[in-house]
Design a protein around this motif. Sequence first.
Motif, PDB file in Angstrom:
ATOM      1  N   ASN A   1       0.813  -1.214   0.000  1.00  0.00           N
ATOM      2  CA  ASN A   1       0.000   0.000   0.000  1.00  0.00           C
ATOM      3  C   ASN A   1       0.856   1.279   0.000  1.00  0.00           C
ATOM      4  OD1 ASN A   1      -2.553   1.151  -0.165  1.00  0.00           O
ATOM      5  ND2 ASN A   1      -2.738   1.398   2.045  1.00  0.00           N
ATOM      6  N   GLY A   2       1.912   1.235  -0.807  1.00  0.00           N
ATOM      7  CA  GLY A   2       2.743   2.425  -0.996  1.00  0.00           C
ATOM      8  C   GLY A   2       3.794   2.663   0.074  1.00  0.00           C
ATOM      9  N   ALA A   3       3.899   1.754   1.042  1.00  0.00           N
ATOM     10  CA  ALA A   3       4.875   1.956   2.122  1.00  0.00           C
ATOM     11  C   ALA A   3       5.932   0.857   2.120  1.00  0.00           C
ATOM     12  CB  ALA A   3       4.167   1.986   3.468  1.00  0.00           C
ATOM     13  N   ARG A   4       7.167   1.272   2.389  1.00  0.00           N
ATOM     14  CA  ARG A   4       8.266   0.311   2.524  1.00  0.00           C
ATOM     15  C   ARG A   4       8.570   0.179   4.014  1.00  0.00           C
ATOM     16  NH1 ARG A   4      11.370  -0.284  -2.234  1.00  0.00           N
ATOM     17  NH2 ARG A   4      13.301  -0.408  -1.032  1.00  0.00           N
ATOM     18  N   ILE A   5       8.283  -0.994   4.555  1.00  0.00           N
ATOM     19  CA  ILE A   5       8.408  -1.217   6.001  1.00  0.00           C
ATOM     20  C   ILE A   5       9.528  -2.220   6.252  1.00  0.00           C
ATOM     21  CG2 ILE A   5       7.172  -1.820   8.122  1.00  0.00           C
ATOM     22  CD1 ILE A   5       4.543  -1.622   6.387  1.00  0.00           C
ATOM     23  N   LEU A   6      10.524  -1.801   7.032  1.00  0.00           N
ATOM     24  CA  LEU A   6      11.658  -2.667   7.354  1.00  0.00           C
ATOM     25  C   LEU A   6      11.469  -3.213   8.770  1.00  0.00           C
ATOM     26  CD1 LEU A   6      14.535  -3.558   6.267  1.00  0.00           C
ATOM     27  CD2 LEU A   6      15.442  -1.683   7.675  1.00  0.00           C
ATOM     28  N   PHE A   7      11.571  -4.527   8.901  1.00  0.00           N
ATOM     29  CA  PHE A   7      11.416  -5.172  10.207  1.00  0.00           C
ATOM     30  C   PHE A   7      12.773  -5.651  10.731  1.00  0.00           C
ATOM     31  CE2 PHE A   7       7.281  -5.540   8.247  1.00  0.00           C
ATOM     32  CZ  PHE A   7       6.384  -5.379   9.294  1.00  0.00           C
ATOM     33  N   ASP A   8      13.038  -5.367  11.986  1.00  0.00           N
ATOM     34  CA  ASP A   8      14.149  -5.943  12.766  1.00  0.00           C
ATOM     35  C   ASP A   8      15.492  -5.994  12.016  1.00  0.00           C
ATOM     36  OD1 ASP A   8      12.293  -6.224  14.765  1.00  0.00           O
ATOM     37  OD2 ASP A   8      12.523  -8.387  14.993  1.00  0.00           O
ATOM     38  N   PRO A   9      16.055  -4.808  11.710  1.00  0.00           N
ATOM     39  CA  PRO A   9      17.293  -4.797  10.918  1.00  0.00           C
ATOM     40  C   PRO A   9      18.538  -5.297  11.675  1.00  0.00           C
ATOM     41  CG  PRO A   9      16.680  -2.555  11.553  1.00  0.00           C
ATOM     42  CD  PRO A   9      15.549  -3.446  11.985  1.00  0.00           C
TER      43      PRO A   9
ATOM     44  N   LEU B   1      10.219  -1.087  11.910  1.00  0.00           N
ATOM     45  CA  LEU B   1       9.505  -1.657  13.047  1.00  0.00           C
ATOM     46  C   LEU B   1      10.435  -2.615  13.789  1.00  0.00           C
ATOM     47  CD1 LEU B   1       7.107  -0.345  11.592  1.00  0.00           C
ATOM     48  CD2 LEU B   1       5.759  -2.402  12.084  1.00  0.00           C
ATOM     49  N   ILE B   2      10.551  -2.434  15.095  1.00  0.00           N
ATOM     50  CA  ILE B   2      11.459  -3.255  15.904  1.00  0.00           C
ATOM     51  C   ILE B   2      10.646  -4.014  16.954  1.00  0.00           C
ATOM     52  CG2 ILE B   2      13.428  -3.243  17.481  1.00  0.00           C
ATOM     53  CD1 ILE B   2      14.364  -0.666  16.076  1.00  0.00           C
ATOM     54  N   SER B   3      10.779  -5.341  16.954  1.00  0.00           N
ATOM     55  CA  SER B   3       9.933  -6.179  17.814  1.00  0.00           C
ATOM     56  C   SER B   3      10.399  -6.226  19.262  1.00  0.00           C
ATOM     57  CB  SER B   3       9.875  -7.603  17.253  1.00  0.00           C
ATOM     58  OG  SER B   3      11.169  -8.204  17.285  1.00  0.00           O
ATOM     59  N   HIS B   4      11.724  -6.191  19.477  1.00  0.00           N
ATOM     60  CA  HIS B   4      12.254  -6.228  20.849  1.00  0.00           C
ATOM     61  C   HIS B   4      13.713  -5.787  20.839  1.00  0.00           C
ATOM     62  CE1 HIS B   4      13.407 -10.162  19.291  1.00  0.00           C
ATOM     63  NE2 HIS B   4      14.191 -10.372  20.340  1.00  0.00           N
ATOM     64  N   GLY B   5      14.320  -5.730  22.045  1.00  0.00           N
ATOM     65  CA  GLY B   5      15.611  -5.055  22.188  1.00  0.00           C
ATOM     66  C   GLY B   5      16.854  -5.855  21.859  1.00  0.00           C
ATOM     67  N   HIS B   6      16.733  -7.139  21.588  1.00  0.00           N
ATOM     68  CA  HIS B   6      17.940  -7.943  21.363  1.00  0.00           C
ATOM     69  C   HIS B   6      18.708  -7.480  20.122  1.00  0.00           C
ATOM     70  CE1 HIS B   6      16.074 -11.421  23.888  1.00  0.00           C
ATOM     71  NE2 HIS B   6      16.676 -10.510  24.634  1.00  0.00           N
TER      72      HIS B   6
ATOM     73  N   LEU C   1      18.046  -5.305  15.877  1.00  0.00           N
ATOM     74  CA  LEU C   1      18.072  -3.849  15.741  1.00  0.00           C
ATOM     75  C   LEU C   1      19.448  -3.235  15.504  1.00  0.00           C
ATOM     76  CD1 LEU C   1      19.322  -3.367  18.668  1.00  0.00           C
ATOM     77  CD2 LEU C   1      16.973  -3.043  19.445  1.00  0.00           C
ATOM     78  N   ILE C   2      20.468  -4.060  15.340  1.00  0.00           N
ATOM     79  CA  ILE C   2      21.821  -3.511  15.360  1.00  0.00           C
ATOM     80  C   ILE C   2      22.055  -2.471  14.247  1.00  0.00           C
ATOM     81  CG2 ILE C   2      23.174  -5.117  13.922  1.00  0.00           C
ATOM     82  CD1 ILE C   2      24.014  -4.199  17.573  1.00  0.00           C
ATOM     83  N   ASP C   3      21.351  -2.571  13.138  1.00  0.00           N
ATOM     84  CA  ASP C   3      21.522  -1.607  12.041  1.00  0.00           C
ATOM     85  C   ASP C   3      20.427  -0.534  12.012  1.00  0.00           C
ATOM     86  OD1 ASP C   3      23.888  -2.744  10.848  1.00  0.00           O
ATOM     87  OD2 ASP C   3      22.625  -4.399  10.150  1.00  0.00           O
ATOM     88  N   ALA C   4      19.578  -0.516  12.999  1.00  0.00           N
ATOM     89  CA  ALA C   4      18.423   0.402  12.956  1.00  0.00           C
ATOM     90  C   ALA C   4      18.834   1.868  13.025  1.00  0.00           C
ATOM     91  CB  ALA C   4      17.451   0.073  14.092  1.00  0.00           C
ATOM     92  N   GLU C   5      19.818   2.186  13.876  1.00  0.00           N
ATOM     93  CA  GLU C   5      20.209   3.588  14.039  1.00  0.00           C
ATOM     94  C   GLU C   5      20.737   4.163  12.720  1.00  0.00           C
ATOM     95  OE1 GLU C   5      23.134   4.272  17.114  1.00  0.00           O
ATOM     96  OE2 GLU C   5      23.417   6.357  16.497  1.00  0.00           O
TER      97      GLU C   5
END
Length: 226
Positions: free
Chosen positions: A16-24, A46-51, A55-59
């Motif tokens: 629907n026109g959005a690019r959503i990245l999960f848990d990088p 979108l990040i599911s939890h802190g491990h 998420l290591i590449d999210a920042e």
Amino acid sequence: MQVTYYGHSCFLTEINGARILFDPFITPNELAKHIDINNIRCDYILISHGHFDHLIDAEVIAKQTGALLVSNWEIVNWYIKKGVTNTHPMNIGGHWMFDFGKVKCINAVHSSSMPDGSYGGQAMGFLIETPEGNFYYSGDTALNYDMKLIGEFKTMDVVFLPIGNNFTMGVDNAIIASDFINCDHVVGLHYDTFGYITINHDEAVEKFDAAGKKLHLIPIGNTIEI
Ligand code: NI
Ligand code: MN
């Protein structure tokens, strides 16, 4: 929708026109060596939890794309302290209407702490509902009976479930989970990255086949249309 796999639990969905990245979690992953995170374009993270393996590449990706970072309250505040400015905090049980559709945060049975040891809030999964289709990204979780609520009240076109065992549910429980959710279309996540979660692909696919279900194991870097 289009689904691109970047290894471990990291997916880019285009819907629907959005690019959503999960848990990088890409740059430390030996299996994802051929992926250059500088080429990843996304509107949401979108990040599911802190491990760290979620998420290591999210920042870096958040700062280079300006994507909206969505996670629980604790994780979002951890990123705000790191200078990520475009954020949206949520928590389990809540939903929000984004421009592509509805995101609801639901229970995951798992732990959550940040790479520096600080509290990472509670692990969660995401139910995504859009005019182009619905899907469930569970994050790391055990099989749990709450998944029956999804099957009872929602219609999911595809579900992203862990199949690696040891830290999360494995193949056999993922098959039961897909029964609970009432969705026979499964994309596997959280397998092969570490020795503890190496799986036999053929055996996994055959088990899903025998249960009348389809398991997608997407080669890292590939995009499929679902
Ligand atoms: Ni985890
Ligand atoms: Mn994990």
